[in-house]
Enzyme design. Structure first.
Site, short mmCIF file in Angstrom:
data_model
loop_
_atom_site.label_atom_id
_atom_site.label_comp_id
_atom_site.label_asym_id
_atom_site.label_seq_id
_atom_site.Cartn_x
_atom_site.Cartn_y
_atom_site.Cartn_z
N ASP A 73 51.49 47.11 36.10
CA ASP A 73 50.20 46.52 35.70
C ASP A 73 50.16 46.46 34.18
OD1 ASP A 73 47.27 46.18 35.26
OD2 ASP A 73 47.15 46.57 37.40
N TYR B 240 42.23 28.42 39.64
CA TYR B 240 42.46 29.66 40.40
C TYR B 240 42.84 29.35 41.85
CZ TYR B 240 41.32 34.11 42.75
OH TYR B 240 41.37 35.25 43.52
N ASN C 177 35.47 38.05 50.75
CA ASN C 177 34.76 38.72 49.64
C ASN C 177 34.87 40.24 49.78
OD1 ASN C 177 33.64 35.95 50.01
ND2 ASN C 177 32.55 36.50 48.16
N ILE D 211 41.36 46.50 43.93
CA ILE D 211 41.98 46.54 45.26
C ILE D 211 43.29 47.35 45.22
CG2 ILE D 211 43.09 45.13 47.05
CD1 ILE D 211 41.00 42.92 46.37
N ILE E 51 28.19 41.87 45.03
CA ILE E 51 27.71 43.20 45.45
C ILE E 51 27.85 44.19 44.30
CG2 ILE E 51 28.21 45.14 47.00
CD1 ILE E 51 28.54 43.15 49.27
N SER F 176 43.45 33.89 48.48
CA SER F 176 41.99 33.98 48.42
C SER F 176 41.33 32.92 49.30
CB SER F 176 41.54 33.75 46.96
OG SER F 176 40.15 33.56 46.90
N PHE G 74 21.32 32.99 42.63
CA PHE G 74 21.66 31.59 42.34
C PHE G 74 21.52 30.82 43.64
CE2 PHE G 74 24.16 33.95 39.08
CZ PHE G 74 23.42 33.52 37.99
N GLY H 31 42.71 45.84 34.83
CA GLY H 31 42.74 47.12 35.54
C GLY H 31 42.63 48.28 34.57
P1 NAD Z 1 41.42 43.33 39.51
O1 NAD Z 1 41.18 42.53 38.28
O2 NAD Z 1 40.73 44.62 39.63
O3 NAD Z 1 42.99 43.54 39.73
C1 NAD Z 1 43.99 42.69 39.20
C2 NAD Z 1 45.03 43.58 38.52
O4 NAD Z 1 46.11 42.76 38.04
C3 NAD Z 1 44.45 44.31 37.31
O5 NAD Z 1 44.78 45.68 37.37
C4 NAD Z 1 45.12 43.63 36.12
O6 NAD Z 1 45.27 44.48 35.00
C5 NAD Z 1 46.45 43.20 36.73
N1 NAD Z 1 47.07 42.09 36.01
C6 NAD Z 1 46.47 40.92 35.62
N2 NAD Z 1 47.36 40.15 34.97
C7 NAD Z 1 48.53 40.83 34.94
C8 NAD Z 1 49.81 40.56 34.41
N3 NAD Z 1 50.06 39.42 33.74
N4 NAD Z 1 50.78 41.49 34.55
C9 NAD Z 1 50.54 42.64 35.21
N5 NAD Z 1 49.34 42.95 35.75
C10 NAD Z 1 48.35 42.06 35.61
O7 NAD Z 1 41.04 42.37 40.74
P2 NAD Z 1 41.05 42.64 42.31
O8 NAD Z 1 39.74 42.20 42.82
O9 NAD Z 1 41.55 44.02 42.62
O10 NAD Z 1 42.12 41.54 42.77
C11 NAD Z 1 43.41 41.88 43.28
C12 NAD Z 1 44.04 40.62 43.89
O11 NAD Z 1 43.26 40.18 45.00
C13 NAD Z 1 44.11 39.44 42.94
O12 NAD Z 1 45.33 38.74 43.15
C14 NAD Z 1 42.93 38.57 43.35
O13 NAD Z 1 43.14 37.22 43.03
C15 NAD Z 1 42.92 38.81 44.84
N6 NAD Z 1 41.62 38.54 45.48
C16 NAD Z 1 40.55 39.36 45.26
C17 NAD Z 1 39.32 39.10 45.91
C18 NAD Z 1 38.10 39.99 45.75
O14 NAD Z 1 37.11 39.77 46.46
N7 NAD Z 1 38.14 41.00 44.88
C19 NAD Z 1 39.21 38.00 46.74
C20 NAD Z 1 40.32 37.17 46.93
C21 NAD Z 1 41.53 37.48 46.30
C1 UD1 Z 2 34.45 34.07 45.76
C2 UD1 Z 2 35.45 34.51 44.73
C3 UD1 Z 2 35.86 33.36 43.89
C4 UD1 Z 2 36.29 32.20 44.75
C5 UD1 Z 2 35.21 31.86 45.77
C6 UD1 Z 2 35.65 30.75 46.72
C7 UD1 Z 2 34.89 36.82 44.34
C8 UD1 Z 2 34.35 37.80 43.37
N1 UD1 Z 2 34.86 35.53 43.92
O1 UD1 Z 2 33.31 33.60 45.10
O2 UD1 Z 2 36.96 33.79 43.12
O3 UD1 Z 2 36.49 31.06 43.96
O4 UD1 Z 2 34.97 33.03 46.53
O5 UD1 Z 2 35.42 31.05 48.03
O6 UD1 Z 2 35.34 37.16 45.40
N2 UD1 Z 2 25.50 35.24 43.22
C9 UD1 Z 2 24.17 35.41 42.90
N3 UD1 Z 2 23.86 36.23 41.84
C10 UD1 Z 2 24.81 36.86 41.10
C11 UD1 Z 2 26.18 36.65 41.43
C12 UD1 Z 2 26.49 35.84 42.51
O7 UD1 Z 2 23.27 34.84 43.54
O8 UD1 Z 2 24.47 37.58 40.15
C13 UD1 Z 2 25.82 34.40 44.37
C14 UD1 Z 2 26.85 33.33 44.08
O9 UD1 Z 2 26.26 32.19 43.54
C15 UD1 Z 2 27.40 33.09 45.48
C16 UD1 Z 2 27.32 34.49 46.13
O10 UD1 Z 2 26.40 35.22 45.37
O11 UD1 Z 2 26.59 32.19 46.20
C17 UD1 Z 2 28.65 35.22 46.15
O12 UD1 Z 2 29.17 35.19 44.84
P1 UD1 Z 2 30.58 35.89 44.44
O13 UD1 Z 2 30.54 37.32 44.75
O14 UD1 Z 2 30.87 35.45 43.06
O15 UD1 Z 2 31.60 35.26 45.48
P2 UD1 Z 2 31.95 33.74 45.82
O16 UD1 Z 2 31.02 32.78 45.20
O17 UD1 Z 2 32.09 33.69 47.29
#
Ligand code: NAD
Ligand code: UD1
Length: 307
Positions: free
Chosen positions: A31, A145, A174, A12, A190, A121, A206, A36
């Site tokens: 970072d 978390y 998500n 992100i 995805i 989140s 799942f 990352g």
């Molecule tokens: P990501 O793992 O790609 O990004 C996290 C970044 O933080 C990485 O570049 C990592 O190297 C850096 N990092 C981790 N620990 C660190 C530390 N101690 N010091 C400095 N840098 C550190 O994950 P992302 O999906 O891009 O997530 C970004 C943020 O969004 C996170 O806070 C995550 O919890 C939040 N978030 C993501 C999702 C999602 O769907 N991807 C959903 C809800 C919340």
């Molecule tokens: C997301 C967050 C997680 C958070 C949760 C609570 C992400 C990546 N994860 O999980 O940190 O705790 O919301 O809302 O955003 N699935 C399959 N097959 C696979 C992988 C996943 O069926 O190979 C299913 C999972 O069981 C789930 C759905 O797909 O039912 C989505 O999974 P995922 O992308 O991990 O997101 P969350 O479960 O929503």
């Protein structure tokens, strides 16, 4: 504007960095490359990249003091739920302590700060079955978390109410899009499905595949953040970032089949323990400040799968 993006080398963060860099703002990334990659942000030069652990209070304080950022977007975190289950104390330091330190350092040393954004989140809602999820819904954190994200967002909110720091916490639903890492079994579904289609491997549902999520294309998230950064009325608020629409996993799978013009094998395994059946965000407060998702699930997937 001068921005600091912690976690800016991640999925992100690299999109946010790209957005502001393309608009000629001065973007700095902090970072430690735990999850990352430096290659995600080739447009950030070495003078603007701090390979620093966000827990290193001394270095972080020096950076804030020196640069006096207008905007801090705090994404650095232990993002894997499983890692926080295995290492609750260590992840607490990154996800809560470092967040609090960053807020405090900005309070003490960065008087011209215009906005601090914290990445929370939808995990904070846990298994609360109420739909859509609103920020008035009861939170039910079910992992370290989720507890840590909830604590981080509440500190973020509190720093506005107690000290008038211009903060906003966002509960991301998500998020999906280019550069999302598919390599853990707990990666976003995805990104996993894309890897399976790319490599003709078997995808595992799942549960029954009827579960739904509010999938947000990463560019819509970036636009939401950009709106929040400009909007002082969101100071002290916690807002959902979703689309307001839910899509089932089976429908996502069908969209992949259409896009790839092929299918892959699939199988069903029992639902994951504690899995949420349906999830969708109430995004009314975000829409009130002008947010309108530009991508449907189909157009977002099309762009992602052809990127
Ligand atoms: P990501 O793992 O790609 O990004 C996290 C970044 O933080 C990485 O570049 C990592 O190297 C850096 N990092 C981790 N620990 C660190 C530390 N101690 N010091 C400095 N840098 C550190 O994950 P992302 O999906 O891009 O997530 C970004 C943020 O969004 C996170 O806070 C995550 O919890 C939040 N978030 C993501 C999702 C999602 O769907 N991807 C959903 C809800 C919340
Ligand atoms: C997301 C967050 C997680 C958070 C949760 C609570 C992400 C990546 N994860 O999980 O940190 O705790 O919301 O809302 O955003 N699935 C399959 N097959 C696979 C992988 C996943 O069926 O190979 C299913 C999972 O069981 C789930 C759905 O797909 O039912 C989505 O999974 P995922 O992308 O991990 O997101 P969350 O479960 O929503």
């Amino acid at each position: 504007m001068k921005l600091l993006i912690t976690g800016g080398a991640g999925f992100i963060g690299s999109h946010i960095a790209d957005h502001y860099h393309a608009k000629s703002h001065e973007v700095f990334v902090l970072d430690n490359l735990a999850s990352g990659h430096r290659e995600n942000i080739p447009f950030i030069d070495e003078d603007h990249f701090f390979e620093v652990d966000v827990c290193d209070t001394e270095k972080v304080t020096d950076i804030i003091k020196l640069h006096q950022f207008d905007v801090v977007i705090h994404l650095a975190a232990v993002v894997s739920v499983v890692d926080t289950v295995n290492q609750p104390v260590k992840s607490n330091k990154v996800n809560i302590d470092a967040t609090l330190n960053l807020l405090e350092t900005n309070r003490e040393h960065n008087p011209q700060l215009k906005k601090f954004v914290f990445a929370s989140s939808a995990a904070v809602y846990g298994n609360n079955p109420q739909l859509p999820k609103t920020t008035q819904s009861i939170v039910q954190p079910e992992s370290p978390y989720a507890v840590q994200k909830y604590a981080g967002e509440q500190y973020t909110k509190m720093y506005h109410h107690l000290y008038d720091l211009p903060t906003t916490a966002l509960r991301f639903f998500n998020i999906y899009g280019p550069k999302q890492d598919p390599n853990s079994q707990y990666s976003g579904v995805i990104s996993i499905m894309k890897r399976k289609f790319d490599n003709d491997e078997t995808f595992t549902f799942f549960g029954d595949g009827e579960q739904t999520r509010d999938f947000v294309y990463v560019k819509d998230l970036v636009n939401a953040i950009a709106l929040v950064v400009e909007n002082s009325e969101t100071n002290g608020e916690v807002l959902n970032v979703g689309t307001g629409n839910q899509t089932s996993l089976k429908d996502i799978f069908s969209a992949f089949e259409s896009s790839y013009q092929k299918t892959v094998d699939y199988q069903f395994e029992p639902a994951r323990k504690g899995d949420v059946k349906h999830s969708v965000a109430d995004v009314t407060p975000l829409k009130e400040i002008g947010y309108e998702p530009q991508y449907t699930i189909n157009t977002g997937l099309e762009e992602y799968l052809n990127s």
